[in-house]
Write a protein that holds these residues in place. Structure first.
Motif, PDB file in Angstrom:
ATOM      1  N   ASN B 356       0.817  -1.216   0.000  1.00  0.00           N
ATOM      2  CA  ASN B 356       0.000   0.000   0.000  1.00  0.00           C
ATOM      3  C   ASN B 356       0.853   1.269   0.000  1.00  0.00           C
ATOM      4  O   ASN B 356       0.352   2.373  -0.002  1.00  0.00           O
ATOM      5  N   ARG B 357       2.142   1.084   0.060  1.00  0.00           N
ATOM      6  CA  ARG B 357       3.029   2.245   0.019  1.00  0.00           C
ATOM      7  C   ARG B 357       3.578   2.495  -1.387  1.00  0.00           C
ATOM      8  O   ARG B 357       4.491   3.269  -1.559  1.00  0.00           O
ATOM      9  N   TYR B 366      -2.302  14.852  -6.931  1.00  0.00           N
ATOM     10  CA  TYR B 366      -2.713  13.595  -6.287  1.00  0.00           C
ATOM     11  C   TYR B 366      -1.582  13.021  -5.429  1.00  0.00           C
ATOM     12  O   TYR B 366      -1.830  12.425  -4.381  1.00  0.00           O
ATOM     13  N   LYS B 369      -1.717  14.644  -2.216  1.00  0.00           N
ATOM     14  CA  LYS B 369      -2.786  14.089  -1.368  1.00  0.00           C
ATOM     15  C   LYS B 369      -2.331  12.805  -0.687  1.00  0.00           C
ATOM     16  O   LYS B 369      -2.537  12.601   0.509  1.00  0.00           O
ATOM     17  N   ALA B 370      -1.708  11.927  -1.500  1.00  0.00           N
ATOM     18  CA  ALA B 370      -1.231  10.652  -0.954  1.00  0.00           C
ATOM     19  C   ALA B 370      -0.183  10.903   0.127  1.00  0.00           C
ATOM     20  O   ALA B 370      -0.157  10.217   1.160  1.00  0.00           O
ATOM     21  N   LYS B 372       0.026  13.498   2.022  1.00  0.00           N
ATOM     22  CA  LYS B 372      -0.627  14.020   3.231  1.00  0.00           C
ATOM     23  C   LYS B 372      -1.299  12.908   4.026  1.00  0.00           C
ATOM     24  O   LYS B 372      -1.419  12.994   5.246  1.00  0.00           O
ATOM     25  N   ASN B 373      -1.727  11.851   3.306  1.00  0.00           N
ATOM     26  CA  ASN B 373      -2.262  10.694   4.034  1.00  0.00           C
ATOM     27  C   ASN B 373      -1.184  10.041   4.893  1.00  0.00           C
ATOM     28  O   ASN B 373      -1.471   9.482   5.944  1.00  0.00           O
ATOM     29  N   VAL B 374       0.047  10.095   4.432  1.00  0.00           N
ATOM     30  CA  VAL B 374       1.139   9.484   5.193  1.00  0.00           C
ATOM     31  C   VAL B 374       1.623  10.431   6.291  1.00  0.00           C
ATOM     32  O   VAL B 374       1.813  10.023   7.433  1.00  0.00           O
ATOM     33  N   TRP B 375       1.808  11.696   5.933  1.00  0.00           N
ATOM     34  CA  TRP B 375       2.458  12.610   6.879  1.00  0.00           C
ATOM     35  C   TRP B 375       1.491  13.521   7.642  1.00  0.00           C
ATOM     36  O   TRP B 375       1.845  14.082   8.651  1.00  0.00           O
TER      37      TRP B 375
END
Lengths: 506, 446
Positions: B356-357, B366, B369-370, B372-375
């Motif tokens: 998933n990484r 995009y 966005k991805a 920001k989902n992590v950090w």
């Protein structure tokens, strides 16, 4: 009638039929208007090298516009140079206090299916999607070659999609194969801006505001110099179109006058501002060089009924500058120079080089049209030089430079590598961020030229080893022999030819 | 990859890739049969994307080009092309003239192939590749040039050279480190006593290229580029290929040597010895860094953004050589689902990266966005902020890196803010260079 009423702007070939792209003349200057008469609009070449189309300079302007998305409609490579324009956009934004701000460009990346079935739908979806994701004020829907051949009607798509989109959609026609003249780009951009970003009525006039039409190669240093000079006359400079925000264009209609920095660049838009909003247009000189900056200023002064003030300012500035330039002129005296750049830029810089004490050996202009006759006439007063009109075409340049071996070459962005590969020190004269314009620009260019000539080691070393792709025979051939309908004979004397060929480097 | 547009595309079109390939073969002169702005467009693209490597002797605006106008669009462009080729032969010095066709002649239906065959039959060394922009991206153009070389330029050889291999899968310019990387492949293969044809760049002679038919094996270093060329080669010369993923750093170099050694049936003991010796030499150089590296807690959480070759190879390097934590790896090629599967299948080891990484995405909006989902986190007193962050991407990720308070280093196309000449990251020595560059980036103010 204004061209802006038409959906598509006319190409330069139609609007300015005198515009020429191919011309070679060993003798120019030394007499009135000789070269001007000889330039043939229809001349062509039977061998050409890669060039640039109107899309490229257009992108230079488009990518600089804040709150704007550039949507390239074409194959994915068409306009991929936006990534190069982005270098200037980032620098320009940083200079204006907006660090780390990139341009935003997109591509519909047309594929084989789109070529067969049309790309209109894809463009419409892209407009809607881009509007939702980026929420810009303006989306420029830019047509490259492909939509022009497969028949996509970007104007219709833009009009039909507009109700579904908050941003203003501006269709931009940059089908490269339709015009040989990159100057068409300026008309294309102004056409879209003029049709879409100007108000119906101009509103109250601001009697201190002057529209100064900038160009893609001007950085903030150049704008500051012109703002300073106008400020000395109690005037305020508003710069358009490069880096101007979409909302600010309305201000252009309320100015006391507009003045061009590059006369081949702006008449399309400035005529419109005059016809529709009564803003007088001043298009004559380019403020590059000492005399030319003074002419630019005094011409503005005359038009605004402040001739004495402008003349006084010009005199004072010239006196100060000439005093500062004295040691530089001594250093440059007798050194030879060769210039290659956009039409006006190359001619105005040629005059500046003479002012600095250089002997001018030759000028290459990317095109030539009626706007520049006045500039060529100024150069006619001095010694003879070679005049070559070419949309770059470095093979002609290599041939000329190998004969002439100037002490310094001055060229457009991406136009200096032939000289450098021949071991000739090169000075870029068209790159945003460096000072070129006004009195300050003249001094700064002199300073940089002196630095270049003080230690040309890099160029000498490069010239010893770097390769150019031409055959030895080419350096011995007439440099203009691939220009068709070119009747001028080579007036080089046998002796000069012999001497020059001996120096020519295969 | 969905959507009706690409955001700030991380490549040019087929013609751009083909020009970068053909124009970077020694003594080859490309001739563009294309619209008038294509050559300038590629030169300006390089200015902002190819780590300041803009031109070559017959690249940039030096390249002969027909600059097709309305007249040719209406009446056909073959007369203009014939004139251009014949004059180019008079003016331009070259061992091979390589016609590349762009969008316009292909839409209007110019039969360039017949014209090229006709002129070639009269004795001019002339070939062509079809590289219309609407047919694919730059990687497609690289492949098209390779295929023409195989079909028309490389001579068949009855006797094979046991020690000679060909390397496919490093597209010039699109990989801004291509010249150094190709040298890296030569160096790495040299550890097994092999010499390599790399086709492009200053280290490959044109004559050597024509004799590439002597090679015993083709090595494809990409799970995407060069595969079609290797298939064509196999068909034509009956030489097969081995897929050995792009090796950046010591751990990947070991795997590369093992895979190649096995494919070429080099004795295992010999391969093992080469690996031991090279590893020892590598760490002889790395060792002095260990003190400070440890004391400054140089371990990082890392965001990797790049094309198939580099995104995966960098993930390997950061994970296995430096012992960093790859939090998110983004592959920016726009791929079909089948191609995505192929890429993942072909890659031997994702460096322990959780599936998933790894995402396929080219739009920065995009990717942000991805990231920001992590950090992005709740900002509580006690939570794993995944700091400090290192962004290994293109120049386009600089603003995103600033948002993440990360150190940024441009390692993938487009690169606007580094000048690359000999630098390459392939193999052991490449790994050392990358270590220098990466550490150098975050200690700049030390």
């Amino acid at each position: 009638m204004s061209y802006l009423e038409a959906k598509v702007p006319p190409i330069r070939e139609l609007r300015r039929p005198e515009t020429a792209l191919a011309h070679g003349e060993f003798r120019c200057g030394g007499g009135p208007k000789k070269a001007v008469c000889a330039i043939m609009a229809q001349a062509d070449r039977d061998f050409t090298q890669g060039s640039i189309c109107p899309l490229l300079p257009a992108l230079g302007i488009m990518t600089s516009l804040p709150q704007t998305v550039v949507l390239l409609h074409g194959a994915v490579g068409c306009g991929s140079c936006a990534v190069g324009n982005n270098v200037n956009v980032r620098a320009g934004n940083a200079a204006r206090g907006r660090a780390d701000l990139d341009a935003l460009w997109l591509s519909t990346a047309l594929n084989e299916d789109n070529v067969i079935f049309g790309g209109g739908e894809k463009l419409a979806s892209a407009l809607i999607e881009a509007d939702a994701i980026y929420q810009p004020k303006v989306i420029l829907a830019v047509s490259g070659c492909l939509p022009g051949v497969i028949g996509d009607d970007i104007d219709n798509v833009a009009a039909e999609t507009q109700p579904k989109v908050k941003a203003k959609i501006l269709p931009i026609h940059c089908e490269g194969f339709k015009s040989r003249f990159m100057a068409t780009a300026y008309d294309v951009i102004y056409h879209a801006l003029g049709r879409n970003l100007l108000p119906l009525e101009s509103g109250p006039k601001d009697k201190n505001a002057i529209n100064v039409m900038n160009v893609g190669s001007m950085g903030l240093a150049d704008e500051k110099e012109l703002a300073r000079l106008l400020g000395e006359l109690g005037l305020k400079a508003n710069f358009f179109p490069v880096f101007a925000s979409p909302d600010s264009f309305a201000l252009a209609t309320r100015a006391r006058a507009s003045i061009s920095v590059c006369p081949t660049h702006d008449d399309y838009f400035l005529s419109h501002l005059w016809e529709k909003y009564g803003v007088p247009a001043i298009i004559r000189h380019m403020p590059i060089g000492i005399k030319n900056t003074s002419l630019w200023l005094t011409h503005l002064g005359e038009e605004l009924n402040m001739a004495a003030q402008a003349q006084d300012l010009a005199d004072k500035e010239e006196a100060k500058l000439n005093a500062a330039l004295a040691p530089y002129k001594e250093f440059f005296a007798g050194k030879t120079a060769f210039v290659s750049a956009g039409e006006y830029r190359s001619l105005a810089t040629g005059l500046l080089l003479r002012e600095l004490g250089f002997k001018l050996l030759g000028i290459r202009s990317f095109h030539f049209d009626g706007f520049a006759e006045v500039e060529l006439a100024k150069l006619d007063q001095g010694e003879e030089f070679i005049f070559n009109v070419a949309n770059v075409q470095p093979f002609e340049e290599a041939n000329l430079l190998a004969r002439l071996r100037p002490d310094i070459f001055l060229g457009h962005w991406h136009g200096n590598s032939t000289a450098a590969r021949l071991g000739i020190p090169a000075q870029v004269i068209y790159n945003s961020g460096y000072a070129y314009i006004g009195y300050q620009g003249a001094f700064d260019l002199a300073r940089r030229l002196k630095r270049r000539l003080t230690n040309p080691a890099f160029y000498k070393r490069v010239g010893r080893f770097a390769k150019l792709p031409y055959r030895a025979e080419w350096y011995a051939a007439d440099p203009f022999s691939h220009i068709r309908a070119q009747e001028a004979e080579s007036p080089l004397t046998a002796q000069t030819q012999k001497a020059n060929f001996a120096e020519a480097r295969p | 990859m969905s959507g009706s547009f690409l955001e700030r595309p991380r490549f040019s079109c087929s013609l751009g890739g083909a020009l970068a390939a053909a124009g970077n073969i020694q003594n080859v002169a490309p001739i563009l049969h294309a619209g008038p702005g294509c050559a300038g467009n590629f030169a300006w693209s390089n200015n902002g994307a190819a780590a300041l490597a803009v031109t070559g002797p017959c690249l940039g605006l030096n390249v002969p080009a027909t600059n097709i106008q309305e007249k040719e669009v209406v009446f056909g462009g073959l007369d203009r092309l014939r004139e251009e080729i014949l004059n180019a032969a008079k003016i331009i010095q070259s061992e091979l003239y390589f016609v590349l066709t762009g969008c316009l002649p292909e839409v209007i239906g110019d039969d360039v192939e017949s014209l090229v065959a006709e002129i070639a039959a009269q004795g001019l060394p002339l070939v062509m590749a079809s590289a219309a922009g609407f047919k694919g991206d730059s990687f497609h153009g690289y492949e098209a040039v390779l295929k023409t070389l195989i079909a028309k330029v490389i001579k068949p050889a009855r006797v094979k050279d046991d020690k000679l291999v060909n390397v496919f899968g490093v597209p010039p310019s699109l990989n801004p480190f291509w010249r150094g990387d190709l040298n890296g492949f030569k160096e790495l293969l040299g550890l097994l006593g092999l010499s390599a044809n790399v086709f492009f760049g200053p280290s490959q002679s044109f004559k050597g290229l024509t004799q590439a038919g002597k090679a015993r094996k083709n090595i494809v270093v990409s799970s995407l580029y060069g595969l079609e060329a290797a298939e064509l080669y196999q068909e034509k010369f009956e030489v097969d290929y081995v897929l050995a993923p792009y090796p950046i750093g010591a751990a990947a170099a070991e795997r590369f040597l093992t895979v190649v050694g096995r494919a070429l049936e080099i004795p295992r003991r010999k391969v093992k010895k080469a690996i031991e010796e090279a590893g020892q030499r590598h760490y002889d150089y790395l060792e002095p860094l260990v003190d400070v590296y440890n004391d400054m807690e140089a371990q990082r959480h890392v965001l990797i953004v790049g094309d198939v070759n580099y995104a995966l190879a960098l993930t390997d390097f950061f994970s296995q050589d430096l012992g960093w934590i790859p939090e998110l790896t983004v592959i920016t090629n726009p791929l079909s689902p089948e191609e995505e599967t192929r890429v993942l299948k072909n890659h031997i080891d994702l460096g322990g990266l959780a599936p998933n990484r790894l995402i396929f995405e080219s739009r920065l909006s995009y990717i942000a966005k991805a990231a920001k989902n992590v950090w992005g986190g709740p900002g509580l007193t006690y939570w794993d902020s995944k700091q400090p962050v290192f962004v290994a991407g293109s120049s386009l990720e600089r603003a995103l890196a600033a948002e993440l308070s990360a150190t940024h280093l441009s390692l993938t196309y487009p690169i606007a803010n580094r000048a690359v000449l000999t630098r390459g990251y392939v193999g052991y020595s490449g790994g050392l260079r990358l270590t220098e560059d990466v550490v150098g980036a975050f200690i700049a103010n030390r």
